[in-house]
Scaffold this motif. Sequence first.
Motif, PDB file in Angstrom:
ATOM      1  N   LEU A  87       1.023  -1.058  -0.331  1.00 24.64           N
ATOM      2  CA  LEU A  87       0.057   0.051  -0.040  1.00 24.64           C
ATOM      3  C   LEU A  87       0.640   1.593   0.010  1.00 24.64           C
ATOM      4  O   LEU A  87       0.381   2.334  -0.863  1.00 24.64           O
ATOM      5  N   THR A  88       1.898   1.144   0.369  1.00 26.74           N
ATOM      6  CA  THR A  88       2.609   2.349   0.029  1.00 26.74           C
ATOM      7  C   THR A  88       3.372   2.797  -1.224  1.00 26.74           C
ATOM      8  O   THR A  88       3.150   3.793  -1.505  1.00 26.74           O
ATOM      9  N   LEU A  90       0.505   1.955  -3.619  1.00 25.52           N
ATOM     10  CA  LEU A  90      -0.384   3.051  -3.921  1.00 25.52           C
ATOM     11  C   LEU A  90      -0.313   4.241  -3.660  1.00 25.52           C
ATOM     12  O   LEU A  90      -0.626   5.271  -4.219  1.00 25.52           O
ATOM     13  N   GLN A  91       0.002   4.440  -2.001  1.00 22.21           N
ATOM     14  CA  GLN A  91      -0.522   5.991  -1.404  1.00 22.21           C
ATOM     15  C   GLN A  91       0.483   6.765  -2.261  1.00 22.21           C
ATOM     16  O   GLN A  91       0.050   7.489  -2.365  1.00 22.21           O
ATOM     17  N   ALA A  92       2.027   6.182  -2.477  1.00 21.81           N
ATOM     18  CA  ALA A  92       2.920   7.242  -3.057  1.00 21.81           C
ATOM     19  C   ALA A  92       2.753   7.030  -5.050  1.00 21.81           C
ATOM     20  O   ALA A  92       2.815   8.083  -5.312  1.00 21.81           O
ATOM     21  N   ILE A  94      -0.497   7.441  -5.407  1.00 18.46           N
ATOM     22  CA  ILE A  94      -1.909   9.060  -5.798  1.00 18.46           C
ATOM     23  C   ILE A  94      -1.254   9.972  -5.726  1.00 18.46           C
ATOM     24  O   ILE A  94      -1.962  11.180  -5.710  1.00 18.46           O
ATOM     25  N   TYR A  95       0.087  10.247  -4.699  1.00 16.23           N
ATOM     26  CA  TYR A  95       0.313  11.087  -4.792  1.00 16.23           C
ATOM     27  C   TYR A  95       1.122  12.438  -5.305  1.00 16.23           C
ATOM     28  O   TYR A  95       0.898  12.677  -6.071  1.00 16.23           O
ATOM     29  N   ARG A 102      -2.418  15.016  -2.583  1.00 13.54           N
ATOM     30  CA  ARG A 102      -1.038  15.378  -1.382  1.00 13.54           C
ATOM     31  C   ARG A 102      -1.451  15.538  -0.336  1.00 13.54           C
ATOM     32  O   ARG A 102      -1.832  16.439   0.155  1.00 13.54           O
ATOM     33  N   ALA A 115       9.062   7.370  -1.922  1.00 15.19           N
ATOM     34  CA  ALA A 115       8.260   7.957  -1.166  1.00 15.19           C
ATOM     35  C   ALA A 115       8.449   8.151   0.066  1.00 15.19           C
ATOM     36  O   ALA A 115       6.765   8.486   1.317  1.00 15.19           O
ATOM     37  N   TRP A 118       6.779  12.091   1.754  1.00 23.78           N
ATOM     38  CA  TRP A 118       5.538  12.059   2.293  1.00 23.78           C
ATOM     39  C   TRP A 118       5.495  12.106   3.593  1.00 23.78           C
ATOM     40  O   TRP A 118       5.472  11.434   4.099  1.00 23.78           O
ATOM     41  N   SER A 120       2.830  11.359   5.889  1.00 24.26           N
ATOM     42  CA  SER A 120       1.693  10.957   6.587  1.00 24.26           C
ATOM     43  C   SER A 120       0.447  12.075   7.340  1.00 24.26           C
ATOM     44  O   SER A 120       0.768  12.488   8.432  1.00 24.26           O
ATOM     45  N   TYR A 136     -14.270  13.014  -1.187  1.00 26.60           N
ATOM     46  CA  TYR A 136     -12.479  12.546  -1.916  1.00 26.60           C
ATOM     47  C   TYR A 136     -13.635  11.889  -3.388  1.00 26.60           C
ATOM     48  O   TYR A 136     -12.875  12.432  -4.451  1.00 26.60           O
TER      49      TYR A 136
END
Length: 274
Positions: A87-88, A90-92, A94-95, A102, A115, A118, A120, A136
């Motif tokens: 998921l890291t 996936l999150q990176a 998205i950002y 972001r 990554a 960012w 959190s 969102y």
Amino acid sequence: MHAEGLLVSGGELKIKEMEVQCYLFVLLGSTLFVDKSRDRIRPVINLFLKDHLQLTDYAWGAGALAYLYRQLGVAIRAGSKGLCGCLTLLQAWIYEYFPLFRPSQLPQSPDAPRASSWISPRLPGGDEARQRLARYQQLLDELSADDVTWTPYGRDGHTDIPRSLYTGPIRFSDIAEGYDPARCLRQFRYRQIIPRAMTVPHDQYRPASDSSYIVFWDPWVNQLWDNVAAHRLDLNFASRPCEHPSEIVEEYVDWFLIRSHPRITHPTDGVPQP
């Protein structure tokens, strides 16, 4: 008793190799290939760690992406709860591509992992979490081409990493998922066209009472990754460069709407958007 046997046969070096193997086993199982078993790790990971000299020969990034693709597919099933995988990653992603979502970012040197820059955000709960989710969803429904950072790694990132234009299945162990960069040519600053049909598995099994599924590919699919030159997207043949990311062929929108959900919020849940 087992450790004593190792010392007799291989000495301290053998012990050190096992320590490294155990460390990598836990590291990969808790970062790249996370599942929902909490404190357990998939034993198949250990198969790739037996020979430490081959560790750099594996495409860990592609394997993690294939595993994440499978988990995303599992997560959208009706009986599934939660999401696992890296998921890291996936999150990176998205950002990098969606500035609207972001969090704050720390200045870092070019050699540092992107990554890790960012910060959190604080996770809300209760009504605040539901309000943020609704916000969102609204932002996603109103998203336009100008709200996307299409080339966060530079316009010519694919020339630095030619394998990013590979087209075909990517794998981790028994998991194989399709990968086709032609589905989003605008990330290379090329006009979006209707992509060709992807290589599909010859069979699949999705039990109705389970939140997982099994996909069966033909044996020849395994050879595609080893011959990138023959299975690499030719951007200039497929399309042409564009000046604005909204450039698409005229038929693309009709093709896209048939295969996707243009809105997240149902019209009955709020004010219908044009």
